[in-house]
Design an enzyme around this catalytic site. Structure first.
Site, PDB file in Angstrom:
ATOM      1  N   LEU A 617       9.506 -10.945   4.107  1.00 40.93           N
ATOM      2  CA  LEU A 617       9.530 -11.592   5.429  1.00 40.93           C
ATOM      3  C   LEU A 617       9.451 -10.535   6.514  1.00 40.93           C
ATOM      4  O   LEU A 617       8.506 -10.487   7.294  1.00 40.93           O
ATOM      5  CB  LEU A 617      10.796 -12.440   5.579  1.00 40.93           C
ATOM      6  CG  LEU A 617      11.086 -12.947   6.994  1.00 40.93           C
ATOM      7  CD1 LEU A 617       9.980 -13.878   7.475  1.00 40.93           C
ATOM      8  CD2 LEU A 617      12.445 -13.630   7.065  1.00 40.93           C
ATOM      9  N   ASP A 618      10.464  -9.703   6.582  1.00 40.60           N
ATOM     10  CA  ASP A 618      10.537  -8.614   7.563  1.00 40.60           C
ATOM     11  C   ASP A 618      11.099  -7.401   6.841  1.00 40.60           C
ATOM     12  O   ASP A 618      12.319  -7.294   6.697  1.00 40.60           O
ATOM     13  CB  ASP A 618      11.442  -9.018   8.722  1.00 40.60           C
ATOM     14  CG  ASP A 618      11.671  -7.877   9.713  1.00 40.60           C
ATOM     15  OD1 ASP A 618      10.960  -6.864   9.635  1.00 40.60           O
ATOM     16  OD2 ASP A 618      12.573  -8.007  10.555  1.00 40.60           O
ATOM     17  N   PRO A 619      10.237  -6.551   6.284  1.00 40.04           N
ATOM     18  CA  PRO A 619       8.785  -6.485   6.508  1.00 40.04           C
ATOM     19  C   PRO A 619       8.003  -7.416   5.570  1.00 40.04           C
ATOM     20  O   PRO A 619       8.388  -7.627   4.432  1.00 40.04           O
ATOM     21  CB  PRO A 619       8.462  -5.039   6.189  1.00 40.04           C
ATOM     22  CG  PRO A 619       9.457  -4.688   5.106  1.00 40.04           C
ATOM     23  CD  PRO A 619      10.719  -5.422   5.461  1.00 40.04           C
TER      24      PRO A 619
END
Length: 939
Positions: A617-619
Site C-alpha cells: 500500500l505505502d509503499p
C-alpha cells in the site's frame, strides 16, 4: 521458418516412379502403406499424399489403403480411381502417413507413422502422444525434421501457410479497422477458406489493391507498414499475397520515416531477417554460425527498433528453444498502450487508433515461442483475438483495446487441395525410402538416407539418439517448474513460498490460490498463524519456520520454490534475498527497498532473477497511482509542480474509541517505530530535514481533504529520492510523502515518547531473564520513582509532570498504569508493541479503513494550472479481510503472479515504476474493488 528446398528428382530405371537422387532405390513390390483419416480438427481437409502421388505409388507396385473420409478435400473416388483401396481397417499397412497428430487410442502398435507430431520441443500437450508411441513400439518420422544436407527443411506446407495466413489477416484487418470507425478496401477480402483456391483469393486481393491505389484508404489511419519476419516459404507465401497490393519495400531503418511520412495510396513492406534484429549480448554484432550454435548469446532488438513502427507483423520464423523472442509479454505492454505519434489521425472528427500496431499474423503458431504472449493458438472457427496490454484476450469482438492476433496452427487446410498437391509432391520422393521401414526390426537393420534417418524421432520403444534431449527437456521443465506428481500430461505447477502469516497474508494467499497450477506454502515462526492461514485454502501447506534461528531450513524451503513473497519485518528481507539469489528464485516484498537490497542488484541480474519491492500500500499503491498520473501528464506535455501524498490505515471511525485513535492492522512494531524516524522532503524548492527520536510527531498537521474525518498527517522517510524516481525532480518545487492518522494519535505518541515507553534500546528492567515486572512498575522505573507502591493519584501526578495533564488520561486509558504483567522483550518499544497489538487489535465485528490522498499541482502547456486530487478510501470487511490486508496483500499477490506468468521480466532489484508493471496491477486492483477516485479544479 527455414527455406524449403526440393531435392532434384530422377527417373527410376526399374519402374516408372520418380524418386530422390539421394535415395537408394529398393523394391517396393508388395509394400503396403496407408493414408489415415485426419481427425485432429473438423477443419482438417488436407492429406499427406494427393491422388496423383497415390497413382504413381500404385503403378510402382505399392498397395495404398486410404481410410474413408468425406471431409477430405479430394473425394474418396479420386483416390480409388488412382488405384487406392478405400477401407476403414489400415492395420495391414507397415507405414501410415498422416498430417496432424493421431489420437492415442487410434495408434496401431509396431507401425511406422509419418506426421507432424509437434513433440520436438517437448511440447507439454503432446507428451502423452509421445509416451504412447514409445509404449506401442511405433517408429515416428516427423516431417518437420526431414532436412537436406544443409539443414533446410524439404517437406512442409510453409508456402500455403503464408498464403492463407496473409489472406486471413487482411480479412481481419478490415473488420478491426471497421470496428474502430474506419471503412477500408480490406472489407472486401474474406477468410482464406471462403475461396475455391488461391487464385480466387488473389483476385480479391488485387481488387482491394486497386481501390487502395485510387486513394480509397482513409487518411485517418496513417500509412500502413507490413513487417515480414523470416525468409523461408512461410514469409515468401505471405509476401506473394502482399505483392498483389500496391506496395513499396523499405529496409528496417526506414520504417520510422515511412510510418510518419508515407503515402496512403500504397502499403509498405519490410522483410526482417536475423541480422536486422539479433545482436550479441556482449559487444554487439551478428555471426550467423555462432547464433546457430549458441542462440542464448544473442538478444533481439525487434521490439525496440522495428515493432514500434509496424502496423501489421507477419511472423514466419522458426523459433528454437533458447533463441531470443521477437516480442515478449512486457514488450506487448509497451507497444499496446496509446502513444502520441505523428501518424495519428488529423482529420476533424475522425476516430483515433489506439496504437500503431494493429495486427499480428503469427503463422509460426508456436505457443509461447517467438511471440511470447500468444500462449495458445486461435482456430479457423475463431480465427482472431484481441490481445491488450493487460493480457486480456477477447475472441468475441473486434472493438476495444489491443492488437488483433491470428495464430492458426493449421492455416494451410484453408486451401486444402493446393496444399495437399504441394505437400504430396515434396513428400513423394522420400516415400520410397520410408517404405522400407519395418518398426518391428531394429533401426540398425535399415539403410535410410540421411534425410529420413534424421527425421526418426522414436524407434523400438525409445527416442533415437538425436532426440533423447526431449526427455531431458521434459525433466528439466518439470524440475524447474516443480511439476506436481500426477497423470501423464498434467500441466506443470509453480511453487510460491509465503514467508509470514500475519495480518496481511490472507488476501495474498487467497488471490494466489485462485490461480491454476500453483502450489503455495505459508511459513511462519508462529505455528498457529501458519495453520490458520493455510487452513482457509485447500492445498496450501503450513510450515513452522524461524528464518533467523533456522537459516538451513530457509535455504531448503526456498530451494524448492519458483518465487518467494516475504511479509516478514523489513529488516529480514536482505536475509531472504541472499538465499533467493543463491537459489535463483524470484522475490517479492511489500516493503521499502533498502540499501542492502540495492547492493544485491547486480548479483540478481547475473542470476537472472527479479527482486521486486514496494508493491504493498505505502509503499505500493501510492507509487502506482502517482506514476499513472505523472505519465499521463508528461505524455500530454504537462509538468508536475507539486506532489503531496498522505497514506495510512486506521480503524473505522466507529471503532476508533481509544487514546491513540488507532488499532493495529499490520506490524505493530513498524507502526510505532515509524514515529521515531527521520524525514526529508522538498517544500517550495527547499530541502527540509526532520531529525529522528520523535521530532516527527511535532510536525503533524491537520488534514481536511475529507471533511467527514478528523485526520492528521506527518512526513514519512525520505521523499526527495522519489522526486527522481518519479521523474519529477526537475519540475517540482514541493514533494512530500507522509503518514496519515486520526487526530489525537500524534499527541498520545508524544506522551509515550516522553515517558520513555518508545525507547528502542534495551532496558535492564525488560531483560527476558530478569524479574517479572508490571506496567505500573515499569512506568515508575522509567520516571525514577523508587517506590512502586506510591499512591495511584500521586503516580498520575508524576506522569503529568513528565507528559502533561492531557496526556495522562490517554496513558491511563491504555492501561499503562495498571498492575498487568509486562511481556519482557528487551526494549520498551518492543514490549509496548506487543502490549498494544493485543489491546488495540481489530476485534471480530469491527473493521478498519485505508485512506490514501495524492494532491498533484499540474502546469499545462497553455499556462493553466490544475489541482488534481486522487483519493483511495477502502473499508475492511467485517469478519473478512481487513482494508490494510487487502491493500497490501492484493498488489503483492498480483505482482507475484505477473512474475510467474512472465509479465514482469526485468531482472535485478526493481521497483514498480514502469507502465508495464503499474498499469496491470492497478487494473487488477480495480477488479478487486480497490478503486480510487479523482477530482480536479483549475487555479
Amino acid at each position: 521458418m527455414q527455406q524449403l528446398v526440393v531435392a532434384p528428382l530422377k527417373a527410376c530405371k526399374k519402374c516408372s516412379c520418380v524418386f530422390s537422387k539421394r535415395a537408394k532405390h529398393t523394391s517396393v513390390q508388395g509394400k503396403v502403406i496407408a493414408v489415415r483419416r485426419e481427425d485432429q480438427s473438423v477443419w482438417e481437409r488436407r492429406a499427406p499424399l494427393a491422388p496423383s502421388n497415390v497413382r504413381r505409388l500404385t503403378h510402382a507396385g505399392v498397395k495404398v489403403i486410404v481410410q474413408p473420409s468425406n471431409r477430405r478435400a479430394y473425394p474418396m473416388q479420386t483416390y480409388a480411381s488412382a488405384g487406392a483401396i478405400i477401407q476403414e481397417d489400415i492395420s495391414e499397412a507397415s507405414v501410415i502417413f498422416g498430417v496432424k497428430q493421431v489420437p492415442i487410442d487410434s495408434l496401431i502398435p509396431n507401425k511406422t507413422y509419418c506426421l507432424f507430431s509437434h513433440t520436438i520441443k517437448a511440447q507439454e500437450a503432446n507428451m502423452p502422444l509421445l509416451d504412447a508411441i514409445l509404449e506401442k513400439n511405433i517408429r515416428l518420422i516427423d516431417y518437420e525434421k526431414l532436412m537436406d544436407e544443409r539443414g533446410q527443411r524439404v517437406v512442409a506446407f510453409g508456402k500455403y501457410a503464408g498464403l492463407a495466413g496473409m489472406v486471413n489477416i487482411l480479412h481481419g484487418l478490415g473488420l478491426r479497422l471497421l470496428a474502430l470507425g474506419h471503412h477500408t478496401p480490406f472489407m472486401h477480402i474474406g477468410p482464406a477458406h471462403n475461396y475455391r483456391n488461391s487464385s480466387m483469393a488473389l483476385q480479391a486481393i488485387r481488387d482491394a489493391g486497386y481501390e487502395i491505389a485510387l486513394g480509397m484508404m482513409p487518411k485517418s489511419i496513417g500509412p500502413l507498414t507490413f513487417v515480414f519476419t523470416g525468409s523461408g516459404n512461410v514469409s515468401q507465401g505471405g509476401q506473394e499475397v502482399f505483392q498483389e497490393l500496391p506496395h513499396e519495400y523499405v529496409p528496417p531503418e526506414m520504417l520510422k520515416k515511412v510510418a510518419e511520412h508515407g503515402s496512403h495510396t500504397k502499403l509498405y513492406g519490410c522483410q526482417v531477417r536475423r541480422r536486422h534484429h539479433l545482436e550479441r549480448k556482449d559487444g554487439g554484432g551478428f555471426d550467423p554460425k555462432e547464433f546457430e550454435k549458441f542462440p542464448s548469446r544473442y538478444i533481439s532488438t525487434f521490439s525496440k527498433k522495428i515493432a514500434p513502427y509496424a502496423s501489421i507483423i507477419v511472423n514466419g520464423i522458426y523459433w528454437a528453444v533458447d533463441s531470443p523472442k521477437l516480442l515478449t509479454i512486457p514488450d506487448a505492454k509497451t507497444l499496446l498502450r496509446p502513444a502520441n505519434t505523428p501518424w495519428l489521425p488529423t482529420s476533424v472528427g475522425s476516430p483515433a487508433l489506439p496504437h500503431r500496431m494493429l495486427a499480428i499474423c503469427d503463422i509460426s503458431a508456436d505457443p509461447g515461442g517467438s511471440v511470447e504472449f500468444m500462449n495458445e493458438c486461435t482456430t479457423i472457427d475463431t480465427p482472431f483475438c484481441l490481445y491488450d496490454a493487460d493480457r486480456n484476450k477477447d475472441t468475441k469482438s473486434f472493438k476495444g483495446p489491443g492488437v488483433l492476433v491470428c495464430s492458426i496452427d493449421n492455416m494451410p487446410t484453408q486451401l486444402p487441395r493446393e496444399a495437399t498437391d504441394f505437400f504430396g509432391d515434396l513428400l513423394y520422393p522420400y516415400a520410397f525410402d520410408i517404405l522400407q521401414s519395418d518398426a518391428t526390426q531394429p533401426l540398425e537393420k535399415h539403410n535410410f538416407t540421411p534425410s529420413v534417418a534424421g527425421a526418426i524421432i522414436a524407434s523400438n520403444g525409445k527416442l533415437t539418439p538425436n532426440f533423447q534431449y526431449i526427455q531431458e527437456l521434459r525433466l528439466a521443465n518439470r524440475s524447474s517448474r516443480h511439476k506436481v506428481p500426477g497423470s501423464v500430461g498434467e500441466a506443470p505447477a509453480s511453487r510460491v513460498i509465503v514467508l509470514g502469516a500475519g495480518m496481511v497474508s490472507a488476501p495474498l494467499v487467497e488471490y494466489l490460490h485462485r490461480g491454476k497450477n500453483l502450489n503455495i506454502t505459508v511459513a511462519s515462526a508462529l505455528k498457529d498463524e501458519a495453520d490458520a492461514v493455510a487452513g482457509r485454502y485447500p492445498g496450501v501447506e503450513p510450515v513452522l519456520l524461524d528464518v533467523v534461528e533456522r537459516p538451513d531450513m530457509l535455504e531448503d524451503l526456498i530451494g524448492t520454490a519458483d518465487l518467494v513473497v516475504s511479509l516478514l519485518p523489513s529488516t529480514l528481507h536482505y536475509l531472504v534475498a541472499e538465499v533467493c539469489i543463491n537459489a535463483g528464485v524470484h522475490l517479492v516484498t511489500a516493503s521499502y527497498c533498502t540499501d542492502e537490497l540495492k547492493e544485491m542488484h547486480d548479483r540478481a541480474v547475473e542470476k537472472g532473477i527479479t527482486i521486486l519491492n514496494e508493491v504493498g500500500l505505502d509503499p505500493g499503491i501510492d507509487h502506482l497511482l502517482a506514476m499513472e498520473c505523472f505519465d499521463e501528464v508528461h505524455q500530454a506535455g504537462g509538468k508536475v509542480e507539486s506532489f503531496i501524498s498522505f497514506c495510512g490505515g486506521v480503524p473505522a471511525p466507529e471503532f476508533s474509541d481509544n487514546a491513540l485513535r488507532y488499532k493495529f492492522s499490520w506490524n505493530p512494531r513498524g507502526v510505532l517505530l515509524n514515529t521515531l524516524g527521520t524525514a526529508t522532503f522538498i517544500k517550495d524548492g527547499e530541502i527540509v530535514q526532520i531529525p529522528g527520536g520523535g521530532q516527527l510527531m511535532r510536525e503533524t498537521r491537520s488534514l481536511d481533504f475529507l471533511p467527514g474525518f478528523a485526520l492528521e498527517g506527518f512526513p514519512n522517510r525520505d521523499s526527495t529520492k522519489y522526486a527522481k524516481l518519479y521523474g519529477i525532480e526537475n519540475e517540482s518545487h514541493t514533494v512530500l510523502r507522509g503518514t496519515l492518522r486520526f487526530q489525537g494519535f500524534a499527541d498520545t505518541i508524544q506522551g509515550l515518547q516522553l515517558l520513555g515507553l518508545m525507547d528502542p534500546n534495551p532496558h535492564p528492567a525488560l531483560h527476558p531473564k530478569g524479574p517479572d515486572i508490571t506496567w505500573r512498575q515499569l512506568v515508575c522505573t522509567l520516571l525514577g520513582v523508587t517506590d512502586p507502591s506510591i499512591f495511584y493519584e500521586n503516580l498520575k501526578t508524576r506522569v503529568a509532570q513528565c507528559v502533561g495533564n492531557a496526556r495522562v488520561r490517554a496513558i491511563e486509558s491504555l492501561g499503562l498504569l495498571e498492575e498487568d504483567p509486562v511481556l519482557k522483550l528487551g526494549t520498551p518499544l518492543d514490549s509496548l508493541s506487543h502490549f498494544l497489538s493485543r489491546k488495540l487489535s481489530i476485534e471480530n465485528g469491527e473493521r478498519d479503513l485505508v485512506v490514501l490522498r495524492h494532491e498533484v499541482l499540474i502546469l499545462w502547456p497553455d499556462g493553466k494550472r490544475e489541482q488534481r486530487a486522487i483519493n483511495l478510501v477502502e473499508y475492511g470487511e467485517i469478519d473478512g479481510h481487513s482494508a490494510m490486508a487487502k491493500a497490501v496483500g492484493f498488489p503483492a499477490a498480483i505482482a507475484s503472479r505477473m512474475i510467474l506468468d512472465g509479465e514482469i521480466q526485468q531482472k535485478g532489484c526493481i521497483l514498480p515504476f514502469t507502465p508495464d508493471i503499474y498499469r496491470p496491477i492497478l487494473s487488477r486492483l480495480r477488479s478487486e474493488g480497490l478503486r480510487p477516485t479523482e477530482r480536479s479544479h483549475w487555479l
